[in-house]
Design a protein around this motif. Structure first.
Motif, mmCIF file in Angstrom:
data_model
loop_
_atom_site.group_PDB
_atom_site.id
_atom_site.type_symbol
_atom_site.label_atom_id
_atom_site.label_comp_id
_atom_site.label_asym_id
_atom_site.label_seq_id
_atom_site.Cartn_x
_atom_site.Cartn_y
_atom_site.Cartn_z
ATOM 1 N N ALA A 146 0.869 -1.173 0.000
ATOM 2 C CA ALA A 146 0.000 0.000 0.000
ATOM 3 C C ALA A 146 0.903 1.219 0.000
ATOM 4 C CB ALA A 146 -0.914 0.007 1.222
ATOM 5 N N GLU A 147 0.564 2.218 -0.836
ATOM 6 C CA GLU A 147 1.484 3.343 -0.962
ATOM 7 C C GLU A 147 0.779 4.637 -1.363
ATOM 8 O OE1 GLU A 147 4.053 1.440 -3.778
ATOM 9 O OE2 GLU A 147 3.063 2.362 -5.494
ATOM 10 N N TYR A 148 1.473 5.723 -1.049
ATOM 11 C CA TYR A 148 1.056 7.068 -1.447
ATOM 12 C C TYR A 148 2.138 7.646 -2.346
ATOM 13 C CZ TYR A 148 0.855 12.154 -1.177
ATOM 14 O OH TYR A 148 0.851 13.492 -1.499
ATOM 15 N N THR A 149 1.721 8.246 -3.480
ATOM 16 C CA THR A 149 2.675 8.820 -4.422
ATOM 17 C C THR A 149 2.296 10.264 -4.718
ATOM 18 O OG1 THR A 149 2.924 6.645 -5.465
ATOM 19 C CG2 THR A 149 3.816 8.545 -6.649
ATOM 20 N N SER A 150 3.265 11.144 -4.621
ATOM 21 C CA SER A 150 3.078 12.555 -4.948
ATOM 22 C C SER A 150 3.788 12.848 -6.265
ATOM 23 C CB SER A 150 3.647 13.438 -3.834
ATOM 24 O OG SER A 150 3.534 14.800 -4.165
ATOM 25 N N TYR A 151 3.033 13.357 -7.248
ATOM 26 C CA TYR A 151 3.562 13.592 -8.585
ATOM 27 C C TYR A 151 3.733 15.096 -8.860
ATOM 28 C CZ TYR A 151 2.253 8.769 -9.738
ATOM 29 O OH TYR A 151 2.134 7.407 -9.770
ATOM 30 N N VAL A 152 4.653 15.400 -9.738
ATOM 31 C CA VAL A 152 4.750 16.711 -10.375
ATOM 32 C C VAL A 152 4.723 16.469 -11.879
ATOM 33 C CG1 VAL A 152 6.105 18.785 -10.747
ATOM 34 C CG2 VAL A 152 6.052 17.740 -8.485
ATOM 35 N N ILE A 153 3.700 17.016 -12.564
ATOM 36 C CA ILE A 153 3.569 16.869 -14.010
ATOM 37 C C ILE A 153 4.090 18.142 -14.654
ATOM 38 C CG2 ILE A 153 2.018 16.301 -15.893
ATOM 39 C CD1 ILE A 153 2.184 14.190 -13.674
ATOM 40 N N PHE A 154 5.120 18.000 -15.474
ATOM 41 C CA PHE A 154 5.743 19.147 -16.117
ATOM 42 C C PHE A 154 4.987 19.447 -17.420
ATOM 43 C CE2 PHE A 154 9.063 16.933 -13.702
ATOM 44 C CZ PHE A 154 9.411 17.955 -12.825
ATOM 45 N N THR A 155 4.003 20.316 -17.336
ATOM 46 C CA THR A 155 3.169 20.642 -18.484
ATOM 47 C C THR A 155 3.821 21.728 -19.336
ATOM 48 O OG1 THR A 155 1.919 22.401 -17.393
ATOM 49 C CG2 THR A 155 1.180 20.128 -17.027
ATOM 50 N N LYS A 156 3.216 21.990 -20.505
ATOM 51 C CA LYS A 156 3.689 23.048 -21.393
ATOM 52 C C LYS A 156 3.028 24.382 -21.070
ATOM 53 C CE LYS A 156 4.514 19.714 -25.099
ATOM 54 N NZ LYS A 156 4.162 19.275 -26.473
ATOM 55 N N ARG A 157 2.163 24.365 -20.057
ATOM 56 C CA ARG A 157 1.528 25.610 -19.646
ATOM 57 C C ARG A 157 2.419 26.335 -18.638
ATOM 58 N NH1 ARG A 157 -2.604 21.753 -19.417
ATOM 59 N NH2 ARG A 157 -2.529 21.738 -17.146
ATOM 60 N N ASP A 158 1.919 27.449 -18.123
ATOM 61 C CA ASP A 158 2.715 28.263 -17.210
ATOM 62 C C ASP A 158 2.914 27.577 -15.858
ATOM 63 O OD1 ASP A 158 2.928 30.235 -19.108
ATOM 64 O OD2 ASP A 158 1.148 31.323 -18.406
ATOM 65 N N THR A 159 1.977 26.735 -15.461
ATOM 66 C CA THR A 159 2.066 26.070 -14.164
ATOM 67 C C THR A 159 2.083 24.556 -14.334
ATOM 68 O OG1 THR A 159 -0.339 26.081 -13.918
ATOM 69 C CG2 THR A 159 0.874 27.954 -12.990
ATOM 70 N N ASN A 160 2.769 23.878 -13.431
ATOM 71 C CA ASN A 160 2.788 22.423 -13.420
ATOM 72 C C ASN A 160 1.617 21.889 -12.606
ATOM 73 O OD1 ASN A 160 5.208 22.347 -14.903
ATOM 74 N ND2 ASN A 160 6.408 22.610 -13.025
ATOM 75 N N GLU A 161 1.304 20.639 -12.787
ATOM 76 C CA GLU A 161 0.247 19.995 -12.017
ATOM 77 C C GLU A 161 0.868 19.113 -10.943
ATOM 78 O OE1 GLU A 161 -2.264 17.899 -14.694
ATOM 79 O OE2 GLU A 161 -2.810 19.678 -15.852
ATOM 80 N N GLU A 162 0.162 18.948 -9.832
ATOM 81 C CA GLU A 162 0.685 18.186 -8.697
ATOM 82 C C GLU A 162 -0.374 17.220 -8.175
ATOM 83 O OE1 GLU A 162 2.126 20.968 -5.825
ATOM 84 O OE2 GLU A 162 3.830 21.572 -7.041
ATOM 85 N N PRO A 163 -0.704 16.174 -8.923
ATOM 86 C CA PRO A 163 -1.693 15.197 -8.453
ATOM 87 C C PRO A 163 -1.085 14.227 -7.444
ATOM 88 C CG PRO A 163 -0.867 14.550 -10.591
ATOM 89 C CD PRO A 163 -0.241 15.886 -10.284
ATOM 90 N N ASP A 164 -1.961 13.558 -6.698
ATOM 91 C CA ASP A 164 -1.564 12.537 -5.738
ATOM 92 C C ASP A 164 -2.232 11.218 -6.097
ATOM 93 O OD1 ASP A 164 -0.129 14.414 -4.241
ATOM 94 O OD2 ASP A 164 -1.923 14.996 -3.127
ATOM 95 N N ALA A 165 -1.652 10.120 -5.642
ATOM 96 C CA ALA A 165 -2.227 8.804 -5.892
ATOM 97 C C ALA A 165 -2.122 7.950 -4.633
ATOM 98 C CB ALA A 165 -1.531 8.117 -7.051
ATOM 99 N N TRP A 166 -3.193 7.211 -4.369
ATOM 100 C CA TRP A 166 -3.223 6.220 -3.284
ATOM 101 C C TRP A 166 -3.526 4.869 -3.924
ATOM 102 C CZ3 TRP A 166 -2.186 7.604 1.773
ATOM 103 C CH2 TRP A 166 -2.197 8.975 2.051
ATOM 104 N N THR A 167 -2.671 3.890 -3.721
ATOM 105 C CA THR A 167 -2.859 2.591 -4.354
ATOM 106 C C THR A 167 -2.515 1.463 -3.375
ATOM 107 O OG1 THR A 167 -0.606 2.670 -5.251
ATOM 108 C CG2 THR A 167 -2.397 3.435 -6.687
ATOM 109 N N ALA A 168 -3.058 0.277 -3.668
ATOM 110 C CA ALA A 168 -2.752 -0.923 -2.888
ATOM 111 C C ALA A 168 -2.911 -2.126 -3.797
ATOM 112 C CB ALA A 168 -3.668 -1.040 -1.676
#
Length: 246
Positions: free
Chosen positions: A218-240
């Motif tokens: 079971a884990e938690y993952t914090s992402y940074v998505i490097f988009t082509k827009r001015d701001t990046n996205e920072e989604p999270d994921a919970w999986t098992a």
């Protein structure tokens, strides 16, 4: 906050570096008149070599009830657990053969599994494979399918994972990695383009040995998505999910 998490993870990798040592070789002495070496792990594989009484062999790995050994002259082959149990340790005591389970978990080198969970509100299914360089350090490759109400996509990634306490029955771990994220919007009212962006992530999780060759993760993952827009996205994921090893 994410920068702090990344710094802590990197520090943990550095602190754990001293644990990346090789195991001492396990050597046994032949006590029977001889033991038979097969070309593979099973009685169906032919016998190609015998080792005489008084000689020693180094035990390299186990596969079910067969052990890969190497002789003093460098000949490698497979010996049954029945024959290996009749050998002696270097201190003169009989060699102990344990059932596959805890020892196999600690000594595993390959792991495969699947996980289900949530990726920023979307359903996520992941398949992964891992190779363990040491008890502490492994490389994982994963492929994920992501399905949401307004978009779907996939992600492939590679992660370097560190397990600080590999002998614990419930063991924490963390990982750093990167990959590619493909997003395909389902929107019909507003024109939207498919996106393929690079991602970086930091992951924290727990791994539990369920018995024999099966694990629960079971884990938690914090992402940074490097988009082509001015701001990046920072989604999270919970999986098992579950995995098996060998």
């Amino acid at each position: 906050m994410r920068n702090v998490i990344a710094i802590i993870a990197l520090a943990g990798f550095c602190l754990g570096a001293n644990a990346y040592g090789k195991r001492a070789p396990y050597i046994v002495e032949i006590a029977d008149p001889y033991i038979e070496m097969h070309t593979g792990p099973g009685r169906g594989f032919p016998i190609f070599h015998v080792v005489d009484r008084g000689d020693t062999v180094e035990v390299k790995m186990r596969r079910t009830d067969w052990f890969k050994v190497r002789t003093e002259r460098g000949v490698s082959g497979w010996v049954s657990a029945e024959q290996l149990s009749q050998t002696l340790q270097l201190d003169g005591n009989p060699t102990e053969i344990h059932d596959p389970g805890r020892d196999a978990f600690i000594e595993r080198r390959r792991e495969f599994g699947f996980q289900l969970g949530d990726f920023d509100g979307a359903n996520m299914m992941t398949l992964y494979g891992a190779y363990l360089f040491t008890d502490n350090l492994s490389l994982e490759l994963s492929a994920s399918d992501i399905t949401g109400d307004f978009s779907s996509g996939w992600m492939v990634s590679a992660s370097l994972l560190h397990q600080t306490f590999p002998r614990w029955y419930v063991s924490p771990y963390f990982a750093l990695g990167t990959g590619l994220l493909k997003i395909e919007p389902k929107a019909t009212l507003v024109q939207a383009e498919d996106r393929t962006d690079q991602e970086a992530h930091v992951r924290f999780g727990l791994r539990s040995h369920l018995g024999r060759r099966f694990l629960l993760r079971a884990e938690y993952t914090s992402y940074v998505i490097f988009t082509k827009r001015d701001t990046n996205e920072e989604p999270d994921a919970w999986t098992a999910g579950f995995s098996f090893f060998f």
